[in-house]
Structures are given as structure tokens and as C-alpha cells.
Design a protein around this motif. Structure first.
Motif, PDB file in Angstrom:
ATOM      1  N   LEU A   1     -42.172   1.057  54.873  1.00 19.77           N
ATOM      2  CA  LEU A   1     -42.756   0.282  53.768  1.00 19.77           C
ATOM      3  C   LEU A   1     -43.004  -1.168  54.185  1.00 19.77           C
ATOM      4  O   LEU A   1     -44.019  -1.771  53.813  1.00 19.77           O
ATOM      5  N   ALA A   2     -42.073  -1.724  54.984  1.00 21.43           N
ATOM      6  CA  ALA A   2     -42.219  -3.126  55.413  1.00 21.43           C
ATOM      7  C   ALA A   2     -43.503  -3.302  56.213  1.00 21.43           C
ATOM      8  O   ALA A   2     -44.229  -4.279  56.062  1.00 21.43           O
ATOM      9  N   LYS A   3     -43.794  -2.317  57.062  1.00 24.41           N
ATOM     10  CA  LYS A   3     -45.003  -2.406  57.884  1.00 24.41           C
ATOM     11  C   LYS A   3     -46.254  -2.257  57.008  1.00 24.41           C
ATOM     12  O   LYS A   3     -47.207  -3.023  57.147  1.00 24.41           O
ATOM     13  N   GLN A   4     -46.191  -1.295  56.101  1.00 23.25           N
ATOM     14  CA  GLN A   4     -47.332  -1.026  55.224  1.00 23.25           C
ATOM     15  C   GLN A   4     -47.740  -2.276  54.425  1.00 23.25           C
ATOM     16  O   GLN A   4     -48.925  -2.525  54.221  1.00 23.25           O
ATOM     17  N   TYR A   5     -46.766  -3.064  53.982  1.00 26.18           N
ATOM     18  CA  TYR A   5     -47.065  -4.241  53.155  1.00 26.18           C
ATOM     19  C   TYR A   5     -46.842  -5.550  53.911  1.00 26.18           C
ATOM     20  O   TYR A   5     -46.783  -6.618  53.294  1.00 26.18           O
ATOM     21  N   ALA A   6     -46.741  -5.475  55.242  1.00 28.77           N
ATOM     22  CA  ALA A   6     -46.588  -6.671  56.098  1.00 28.77           C
ATOM     23  C   ALA A   6     -45.521  -7.629  55.557  1.00 28.77           C
ATOM     24  O   ALA A   6     -45.722  -8.851  55.507  1.00 28.77           O
ATOM     25  N   ILE A   7     -44.385  -7.065  55.178  1.00 26.45           N
ATOM     26  CA  ILE A   7     -43.293  -7.880  54.628  1.00 26.45           C
ATOM     27  C   ILE A   7     -42.798  -8.877  55.686  1.00 26.45           C
ATOM     28  O   ILE A   7     -42.363  -9.982  55.360  1.00 26.45           O
ATOM     29  N   GLN A   8     -42.916  -8.498  56.971  1.00 28.56           N
ATOM     30  CA  GLN A   8     -42.444  -9.378  58.056  1.00 28.56           C
ATOM     31  C   GLN A   8     -43.250 -10.674  58.151  1.00 28.56           C
ATOM     32  O   GLN A   8     -42.804 -11.632  58.769  1.00 28.56           O
ATOM     33  N   ASN A   9     -44.446 -10.717  57.522  1.00 27.13           N
ATOM     34  CA  ASN A   9     -45.253 -11.950  57.557  1.00 27.13           C
ATOM     35  C   ASN A   9     -44.855 -12.939  56.470  1.00 27.13           C
ATOM     36  O   ASN A   9     -45.431 -14.008  56.374  1.00 27.13           O
ATOM     37  N   GLY A  10     -43.919 -12.568  55.624  1.00 28.91           N
ATOM     38  CA  GLY A  10     -43.539 -13.428  54.510  1.00 28.91           C
ATOM     39  C   GLY A  10     -44.476 -13.195  53.334  1.00 28.91           C
ATOM     40  O   GLY A  10     -45.414 -12.386  53.400  1.00 28.91           O
TER      41      GLY A  10
ATOM     42  N   ASP B   1     -37.989 -19.915  57.950  1.00 24.55           N
ATOM     43  CA  ASP B   1     -38.953 -19.512  58.979  1.00 24.55           C
ATOM     44  C   ASP B   1     -38.430 -18.365  59.839  1.00 24.55           C
ATOM     45  O   ASP B   1     -38.570 -18.382  61.065  1.00 24.55           O
ATOM     46  N   GLY B   2     -37.787 -17.402  59.213  1.00 27.11           N
ATOM     47  CA  GLY B   2     -37.306 -16.226  59.931  1.00 27.11           C
ATOM     48  C   GLY B   2     -35.997 -16.428  60.673  1.00 27.11           C
ATOM     49  O   GLY B   2     -35.542 -15.543  61.391  1.00 27.11           O
ATOM     50  N   ARG B   3     -35.381 -17.612  60.536  1.00 23.43           N
ATOM     51  CA  ARG B   3     -34.098 -17.899  61.179  1.00 23.43           C
ATOM     52  C   ARG B   3     -33.001 -17.848  60.132  1.00 23.43           C
ATOM     53  O   ARG B   3     -33.166 -18.393  59.033  1.00 23.43           O
TER      54      ARG B   3
ATOM     55  N   HIS C   1     -10.384  -9.715  56.732  1.00 28.12           N
ATOM     56  CA  HIS C   1      -8.983 -10.097  56.798  1.00 28.12           C
ATOM     57  C   HIS C   1      -8.063  -9.062  56.142  1.00 28.12           C
ATOM     58  O   HIS C   1      -6.963  -8.787  56.629  1.00 28.12           O
ATOM     59  N   ILE C   2      -8.517  -8.471  55.037  1.00 36.30           N
ATOM     60  CA  ILE C   2      -7.638  -7.487  54.388  1.00 36.30           C
ATOM     61  C   ILE C   2      -7.895  -6.063  54.880  1.00 36.30           C
ATOM     62  O   ILE C   2      -7.319  -5.103  54.375  1.00 36.30           O
ATOM     63  N   GLY C   3      -8.761  -5.918  55.857  1.00 39.08           N
ATOM     64  CA  GLY C   3      -8.947  -4.595  56.462  1.00 39.08           C
ATOM     65  C   GLY C   3     -10.057  -3.759  55.852  1.00 39.08           C
ATOM     66  O   GLY C   3     -10.070  -2.536  55.979  1.00 39.08           O
ATOM     67  N   ILE C   4     -10.987  -4.416  55.159  1.00 31.36           N
ATOM     68  CA  ILE C   4     -12.178  -3.696  54.701  1.00 31.36           C
ATOM     69  C   ILE C   4     -13.330  -4.159  55.586  1.00 31.36           C
ATOM     70  O   ILE C   4     -13.622  -5.355  55.658  1.00 31.36           O
ATOM     71  N   MET C   5     -13.946  -3.214  56.290  1.00 37.04           N
ATOM     72  CA  MET C   5     -15.006  -3.599  57.217  1.00 37.04           C
ATOM     73  C   MET C   5     -16.260  -4.025  56.456  1.00 37.04           C
ATOM     74  O   MET C   5     -16.830  -3.234  55.706  1.00 37.04           O
ATOM     75  N   PRO C   6     -16.688  -5.311  56.624  1.00 33.13           N
ATOM     76  CA  PRO C   6     -17.960  -5.692  55.989  1.00 33.13           C
ATOM     77  C   PRO C   6     -19.104  -5.122  56.820  1.00 33.13           C
ATOM     78  O   PRO C   6     -19.161  -5.345  58.023  1.00 33.13           O
ATOM     79  N   VAL C   7     -19.975  -4.355  56.207  1.00 31.49           N
ATOM     80  CA  VAL C   7     -21.073  -3.724  56.959  1.00 31.49           C
ATOM     81  C   VAL C   7     -22.400  -4.338  56.499  1.00 31.49           C
ATOM     82  O   VAL C   7     -22.811  -4.168  55.353  1.00 31.49           O
ATOM     83  N   MET C   8     -23.037  -5.070  57.415  1.00 31.37           N
ATOM     84  CA  MET C   8     -24.340  -5.690  57.111  1.00 31.37           C
ATOM     85  C   MET C   8     -25.456  -4.822  57.673  1.00 31.37           C
ATOM     86  O   MET C   8     -25.226  -4.022  58.576  1.00 31.37           O
ATOM     87  N   PHE C   9     -26.659  -5.050  57.202  1.00 30.60           N
ATOM     88  CA  PHE C   9     -27.777  -4.210  57.636  1.00 30.60           C
ATOM     89  C   PHE C   9     -29.098  -4.973  57.592  1.00 30.60           C
ATOM     90  O   PHE C   9     -29.230  -5.959  56.858  1.00 30.60           O
ATOM     91  N   GLY C  10     -30.055  -4.489  58.368  1.00 26.30           N
ATOM     92  CA  GLY C  10     -31.401  -5.055  58.358  1.00 26.30           C
ATOM     93  C   GLY C  10     -31.971  -4.941  56.953  1.00 26.30           C
ATOM     94  O   GLY C  10     -31.851  -3.900  56.312  1.00 26.30           O
ATOM     95  N   ASP C  11     -32.597  -6.024  56.458  1.00 22.80           N
ATOM     96  CA  ASP C  11     -32.987  -6.052  55.039  1.00 22.80           C
ATOM     97  C   ASP C  11     -34.059  -7.127  54.820  1.00 22.80           C
ATOM     98  O   ASP C  11     -34.429  -7.848  55.739  1.00 22.80           O
ATOM     99  N   VAL C  12     -34.501  -7.242  53.574  1.00 23.80           N
ATOM    100  CA  VAL C  12     -35.374  -8.352  53.173  1.00 23.80           C
ATOM    101  C   VAL C  12     -34.470  -9.414  52.568  1.00 23.80           C
ATOM    102  O   VAL C  12     -33.622  -9.096  51.746  1.00 23.80           O
TER     103      VAL C  12
ATOM    104  N   GLN D   1     -41.019 -19.077  53.860  1.00 28.25           N
ATOM    105  CA  GLN D   1     -41.950 -17.947  53.752  1.00 28.25           C
ATOM    106  C   GLN D   1     -41.800 -17.124  52.473  1.00 28.25           C
ATOM    107  O   GLN D   1     -42.420 -16.079  52.350  1.00 28.25           O
ATOM    108  N   GLY D   2     -40.941 -17.553  51.574  1.00 32.51           N
ATOM    109  CA  GLY D   2     -40.707 -16.766  50.359  1.00 32.51           C
ATOM    110  C   GLY D   2     -39.667 -15.700  50.619  1.00 32.51           C
ATOM    111  O   GLY D   2     -38.543 -15.774  50.156  1.00 32.51           O
ATOM    112  N   PHE D   3     -40.054 -14.716  51.454  1.00 37.97           N
ATOM    113  CA  PHE D   3     -39.051 -13.754  51.930  1.00 37.97           C
ATOM    114  C   PHE D   3     -39.288 -13.488  53.405  1.00 37.97           C
ATOM    115  O   PHE D   3     -40.333 -13.861  53.963  1.00 37.97           O
TER     116      PHE D   3
END
Ligand code: IPE
Length: 256
Positions: A52-61, A109-111, A125-136, A142-144
Motif C-alpha cells: 500500500l505504501a508503494k501504491q500511494y507513494a507514502i515514502q514521499n511524504g 525529513d525522514g530522520r 527493565h521489567i522484562g517485557i520486550m518492547p517490539v518496534m516495527f516499520g511503520d508510518v 513532510q507531514g508523514f
């Protein structure tokens, strides 16, 4: 601690919109649990993000109002994958919390600008693994913007100082040409900036975040004499477990 990125190409079928590879994701989580090592995970979005990101060029902001609803949908889909992954982790006995990167970071600016790391640190710290992921995520200019799992790996590495960094992908490592189209492609066991400069670049299918080359560049920024940074194939059963146990496996190691 070992920081692992599970690439979207191993936990999803990248050619089919929102197709979770449950079997493979669950096996990799089992291998991580079985290794007994202290691990932190970041994952890619795979077909829950790129299609979907490619279809709507979300990477361009944000350049067109028509992108707003799809951007919200990409975020929604990425969160869905996040929950699928934490379900797999908890099923193998690893307490995990899926943390949307946009809830603690913004971009400029993408940083990535790290606004608030307290929640991540307290979870770990309390032993719950924080799991991050690629996202908008929101971007000041750039807005987003799209934050890739690879960029998040760099932030997590700075924050948690892992002794080792592992990128789990669907290829054995970096090749001198594309192994999916060239049967004579040779695996490069050790990559330096000079080696990378001589490797041919080919665009990956439906990848809006830079493919193998971008990953290698990120790996070179993260490695140090004390810290190994490797790219390996997670589609081969048992390979991640062997690597986590400290055994030699087929892979590419980044060295400065
Ligand atoms: C992609 O993240 C994020 C979105 C497209 C929303 P990654 O670039 O880390 O994902 P994979 O590992 O290539 O699938």
C-alpha cells in the motif's frame, strides 16, 4: 543483549498484500526462545506495509490529500502485524509489547527524532520486550514519513547497546549480484564500505525503504570492533538458533 531485526520478507509473503507467514514467524520465535539468549526484536512491515505504501507513494511524504486515508491504513496494517508478532512471542514464553514507533518518535525529513524513550526503557527493565516495527510516523517537514525497521534498529542499538546485531532476511547475506536473478551470484562473507561500493544494486520488488544496499549501509554504521553486525537467512530452519548459540553459520558480517 542481541538486537534482532526480523525482516518483512521472512515474517510475511511480500508479494501478497497482508499475508502473514505464521509458520516461519512462529519457528523463528521458537528458535529465539530456545537459544536462551537475551534478545530484543524489531520487525519489518513486509506486505503489511510496502504494498500500500508503494501504491500511494507514502515514502514521499504528504503531497496529496488522497494519501491521507492510505497512510492511516498502512499504519493500521503495520499495527496488525505487530500484534501478530507479539502473539507469536508470547506463545513461546517471551512477554512482549508491540510499540508503534509513532507513539515515541517523530521524524524530520525522514530522520528519527527520539522524543521519548522512557516507556521503552521501562518495559525492557521489567522484562517485557518492547517490539518496534516499520511503520508510518509523523514528520515535521513532510507531514508523514515511513520509518523502516532498519532505521529503528539504529535507534534501538544506540539506546540499548546490544553486544551483537542480527538482520534476519530471506537471503544468505550480501551477494555480488542479485541471487534471485543471477545463479552465479557469489555470497560476500565480509562487507566493508569499499566492498559495498563495488556491489551492483538492483531494486527489490515493492520495497520503499532501500532494500539490501540500504540495510548494508545501516549495518556498517552500527558495527564496531566490539560489535558484530550480521545479515543472515531466516528461511533456513535452525540457522538463527545456531547463530544465537554462537556457532558459525552462512551469513555476511559487516566490518568497518
Ligand atoms: C517498512 O519497514 C515500513 C513500511 C513500509 C510501512 P521495513 O523496510 O523495515 O520492512 P521490510 O523488512 O523491508 O519488510
Amino acid at each position: 543483549m542481541i538486537l534482532i531485526k526480523l525482516g518483512g520478507s521472512v515474517i510475511t509473503d511480500k508479494s501478497q498484500y497482508k499475508k502473514f507467514n505464521k509458520e516461519q514467524a512462529s519457528r523463528l520465535c521458537r528458535e529465539i526462545a530456545e537459544s536462551g539468549r537475551s534478545v530484543m526484536i524489531v520487525h519489518g512491515a513486509g506486505s503489511f506495509g510496502h504494498v500500500l505504501a508503494k501504491q500511494y507513494a507514502i515514502q514521499n511524504g504528504l503531497v496529496d490529500f488522497a494519501q491521507v486515508a492510505p497512510a492511516a491504513m498502512v499504519h493500521h496494517d503495520a499495527m496488525e502485524l505487530g500484534l501478530l508478532m507479539t502473539s507469536e512471542l508470547m506463545a513461546v514464553g517471551i512477554p512482549a509489547a508491540s510499540v508503534a514507533p509513532g507513539s515515541c518518535f517523530v521524524m524530520e525529513d525522514g530522520r528519527i527524532i527520539v522524543n521519548d524513550e522512557e516507556a521503552l526503557r521501562r518495559l525492557a527493565h521489567i522484562g517485557i520486550m518492547p517490539v518496534m516495527f516499520g511503520d508510518v510516523v509523523m514528520d515535521r517537514k513532510q507531514g508523514f514519513a515511513i520509518v523502516s525497521g532498519d532505521q529503528l534498529m539504529e535507534v534501538m542499538a544506540r539506546m540499548f547497546k546490544p553486544e551483537r546485531i542480527v538482520f534476519v532476511s530471506d537471503i544468505d547475506g550480501l551477494y555480488d549480484s542479485n541471487p534471485k536473478t543471477n545463479p552465479d551470484a557469489k555470497l560476500i562473507p565480509e562487507v566493508t564500505p569499499e566492498v559495498l561500493a563495488n556491489v551492483s544494486s538492483e531494486e527489490d520488488v515493492a520495497d520503499v525503504t532501500g532494500g539490501v544496499r540500504g540495510k548494508m549501509e545501516a549495518m556498517l554504521r552500527m558495527c564496531s570492533p566490539e560489535r558484530d553486525c550480521v545479515l543472515m537467512n531466516g528461511t533456513v530452519p535452525g540457522r538463527l538458533l545456531e547463530l544465537l548459540k554462537g556457532n558459525e553459520v552462512t551469513c555476511t558480517v559487516a566490518r568497518m
